[in-house]
Motif scaffolding. Structure first.
Motif, PDB file in Angstrom:
ATOM      1  N   ASP A   1     -32.352  50.869 -30.727  1.00 48.64           N
ATOM      2  CA  ASP A   1     -32.462  51.822 -31.382  1.00 48.64           C
ATOM      3  C   ASP A   1     -33.463  52.602 -30.725  1.00 48.64           C
ATOM      4  N   PRO A   2     -33.432  53.971 -30.578  1.00 49.27           N
ATOM      5  CA  PRO A   2     -34.430  54.896 -29.788  1.00 49.27           C
ATOM      6  C   PRO A   2     -35.765  54.579 -29.936  1.00 49.27           C
ATOM      7  N   PRO A   3     -36.307  54.809 -31.376  1.00 50.07           N
ATOM      8  CA  PRO A   3     -37.497  54.573 -31.937  1.00 50.07           C
ATOM      9  C   PRO A   3     -38.259  52.969 -31.564  1.00 50.07           C
ATOM     10  N   LYS A   4     -37.451  52.141 -31.612  1.00 51.41           N
ATOM     11  CA  LYS A   4     -37.662  50.625 -31.003  1.00 51.41           C
ATOM     12  C   LYS A   4     -38.052  50.508 -29.577  1.00 51.41           C
ATOM     13  N   ARG A   5     -37.132  51.293 -28.630  1.00 50.75           N
ATOM     14  CA  ARG A   5     -37.314  51.608 -27.187  1.00 50.75           C
ATOM     15  C   ARG A   5     -38.563  51.911 -26.988  1.00 50.75           C
ATOM     16  N   GLU A   6     -38.985  52.917 -27.424  1.00 48.44           N
ATOM     17  CA  GLU A   6     -40.373  53.548 -27.361  1.00 48.44           C
ATOM     18  C   GLU A   6     -41.290  52.714 -27.726  1.00 48.44           C
ATOM     19  N   LEU A   7     -41.426  51.816 -28.966  1.00 49.30           N
ATOM     20  CA  LEU A   7     -42.305  51.026 -29.153  1.00 49.30           C
ATOM     21  C   LEU A   7     -42.466  49.561 -28.294  1.00 49.30           C
ATOM     22  N   TYR A   8     -41.191  49.285 -27.960  1.00 47.60           N
ATOM     23  CA  TYR A   8     -41.368  48.093 -27.000  1.00 47.60           C
ATOM     24  C   TYR A   8     -42.093  48.644 -25.622  1.00 47.60           C
ATOM     25  N   LYS A   9     -41.735  49.895 -25.264  1.00 46.64           N
ATOM     26  CA  LYS A   9     -42.311  50.271 -23.779  1.00 46.64           C
ATOM     27  C   LYS A   9     -43.929  50.344 -24.027  1.00 46.64           C
ATOM     28  N   ARG A  10     -44.127  50.670 -25.328  1.00 45.20           N
ATOM     29  CA  ARG A  10     -45.766  50.301 -25.495  1.00 45.20           C
ATOM     30  C   ARG A  10     -46.448  48.890 -25.599  1.00 45.20           C
ATOM     31  N   LEU A  11     -45.530  48.195 -25.941  1.00 42.99           N
ATOM     32  CA  LEU A  11     -45.925  46.787 -26.143  1.00 42.99           C
ATOM     33  C   LEU A  11     -45.980  45.698 -24.974  1.00 42.99           C
ATOM     34  N   PHE A  12     -44.933  46.242 -24.071  1.00 44.98           N
ATOM     35  CA  PHE A  12     -44.363  44.942 -23.246  1.00 44.98           C
ATOM     36  C   PHE A  12     -44.352  45.572 -21.543  1.00 44.98           C
ATOM     37  N   THR A  13     -45.026  44.683 -20.942  1.00 41.49           N
ATOM     38  CA  THR A  13     -44.687  45.198 -19.513  1.00 41.49           C
ATOM     39  C   THR A  13     -43.578  45.268 -18.921  1.00 41.49           C
ATOM     40  N   THR A  14     -42.621  44.234 -19.311  1.00 42.68           N
ATOM     41  CA  THR A  14     -41.302  44.162 -18.928  1.00 42.68           C
ATOM     42  C   THR A  14     -40.276  45.178 -19.543  1.00 42.68           C
ATOM     43  N   ALA A  15     -40.777  45.901 -20.381  1.00 38.88           N
ATOM     44  CA  ALA A  15     -39.943  46.954 -21.015  1.00 38.88           C
ATOM     45  C   ALA A  15     -39.951  48.425 -20.104  1.00 38.88           C
TER      46      ALA A  15
END
Length: 466
Positions: free
Chosen positions: A124-138
């Motif tokens: 999900d696009p909102p989750k993608r953005e959240l994961y990019k903020r939380l994970f260096t591997t995203a």
């Protein structure tokens, strides 16, 4: 695992129980859990890994660790709770990637799992953005399983062990640069490319990855064709396949390929009767006597040396012929006359009472045909592996001493030298179970798996693999 058929179920494919147990063996390899240990199943589903952990521990009479399973699907989480009711298992419902250590009760000694394989376009696009903020591997077009590695490592104690089965793509795709850089900052103990049909009808190219949260060292890479190598993985995030391609890959034998038998020594059920000081041996008993050795006496010799029978203090009285047949009372009369003074004690043994064995038989019938061959000996429990040679093949080891009989007796010196090498010792230290005080259990099933380089076997050996 694999993309086909996964979109509807968020990348979930159930792990076969045999694969789960195989991974648990890697998880606890050389570092078995205790009652104070904590194990995390990241994305537990119905609990195939939890069940494998419990089976592994119970099969070894090991104390059960605390197990925590995390599952986002409410129905699966509830089913797992019911399945493990009454066990030392806690099922937590929620998104593993968004959970804190506090919510899970703290950090873990072990993490295991089969993370969901969800490619970038299906997150999900909102989750993608959240994961990019939380994970260096995203970064880039990341897959969800890549983030599971990072999250799991953050929940692992120093020195803890992680075992995941995932697609092999992270070894080489551009989107996994950050993941490879992260993993290479720890000790990637092993990457094994398992068979493509490991998940049944699902199209998959799976890899089992073992990571230890400590300083980096060489990594064992195992390919699907059986070749293996120890390599230094690049730390800059570049594809790991380049390191594999330039490594000297070889197809090792396993020790089990090269031997007729790997077994513990004889089990008499009463060593205090059948084992006597050599100085007390009478002429009448000499035909039944063989030199014998226990673990402590074996350690008096230098590793790799030939055991000197003259330095052994005891002999064992054997009521069997060289083929392993129990002698009848007429054939063994001098021996039975001697043993008869302990007849009541010998008759009280379980093998006699419950299994109907003759009163003078051993608890287990000895395989004399294999025992009376040139062989290699070692202690069953030792602080450090050490192997010794019985060159003449007349030594009967006690039950606390293991032995192996090579198919080719000419291989004996080379094989003993290799078993005492730093390479073999390192492998054994990594793979053997631990007894009290950190001592190693050098057991048959582990020794059989020990890789043996082709140069130890030699050319023209004529040995078939088993």
């Amino acid at each position: 695992m694999g993309r086909r058929g996964l979109v509807a179920d968020r990348g979930r494919v159930a792990t076969p129980p045999d694969l789960a147990f195989y991974m648990v063996e890697k998880l606890f390899r050389g570092a078995p859990p205790g009652g104070g240990s904590r194990v995390l199943d990241a994305g537990c589903g119905l609990g195939v890994f939890i069940d494998a952990v419990l089976r592994w521990c119970r099969g070894r009479c090991a104390e059960l660790p605390e197990v925590v399973g995390v599952e986002v699907d409410p129905a699966l989480a509830e089913a797992a709770r019911r399945r493990f009711a009454g066990e030392r298992v806690r099922i937590v419902r929620g998104d593993f990637l968004l959970m804190s250590a506090g919510e899970l009760g703290g950090l873990f000694d072990y993490v295991i799992g089969n993370p969901p394989y969800v490619s970038y376009e299906y997150i999900d696009p909102p989750k993608r953005e959240l994961y990019k903020r939380l994970f260096t591997t995203a970064v880039g077009r990341f897959d969800l399983y890549m983030l599971f590695f990072e999250k799991a490592l953050s929940l692992l104690k120093p020195g803890g062990r992680l075992v995941f089965v995932t697609p092999e793509k992270y070894l080489y795709v551009l989107s996994a640069v950050a993941l490879r850089r992260l993993l290479a900052s720890y000790r990637v103990e092993e990457v094994e490319l398992i068979r493509e049909d490991a998940f049944g009808g699902v199209l998959a190219y799976p890899a089992v990855t073992v990571v230890v949260k400590e300083a980096p060292s060489l990594t064992t890479i195992r390919l699907r064709d059986g070749r293996a190598a120890r390599v230094a993985l690049p730390r800059d995030g570049s594809p790991w396949l380049s390191a594999i391609a330039t490594a000297k890959l070889r197809t090792p034998y396993s020790l089990g390929d090269l031997v007729l038998r790997i077994s513990p020594g004889v089990a008499t059920g009463r060593d205090d009767v059948f084992v006597i000081p050599k100085r007390a041996l009478s002429k009448e008993l000499e035909p039944f006597a063989y030199p014998t050795v226990g673990g402590r006496e074996l350690s008096a010799f230098a590793p790799g040396s030939v055991v000197d029978y003259d330095k052994l203090a005891h002999v064992i009285l054997i009521p069997y012929d060289r083929g392993g047949r129990l002698l009848d009372e007429g054939e063994a009369k001098p021996l039975l006359d001697y043993l008869s003074r302990w007849r009541r004690v010998l008759e009280s043994r379980y093998a006699v009472r419950a299994e109907g064995k003759r009163w003078y038989a051993f608890h287990e019938d000895p395989p004399m045909g294999d025992l009376l061959r040139p062989k290699i000996l070692w202690r069953d429990i030792a602080k450090e592996p050490a192997f010794y040679i019985d060159a003449k093949g007349l030594l009967i080891p006690k039950h606390t001493v293991y032995y192996l009989v090579p198919k080719d007796p000419g291989m004996l010196p080379r094989l003993a030298e290799y078993l005492n090498s730093a390479e073999a010792k390192r492998w054994l230290m990594e793979h053997c179970q631990r007894a009290a005080n950190g001592y190693l259990r050098l057991q048959t099933h582990v020794l059989r798996q020990l890789p043996v380089p082709p140069e130890v076997v030699g050319e023209g050996h004529g040995l078939g693999r088993v």
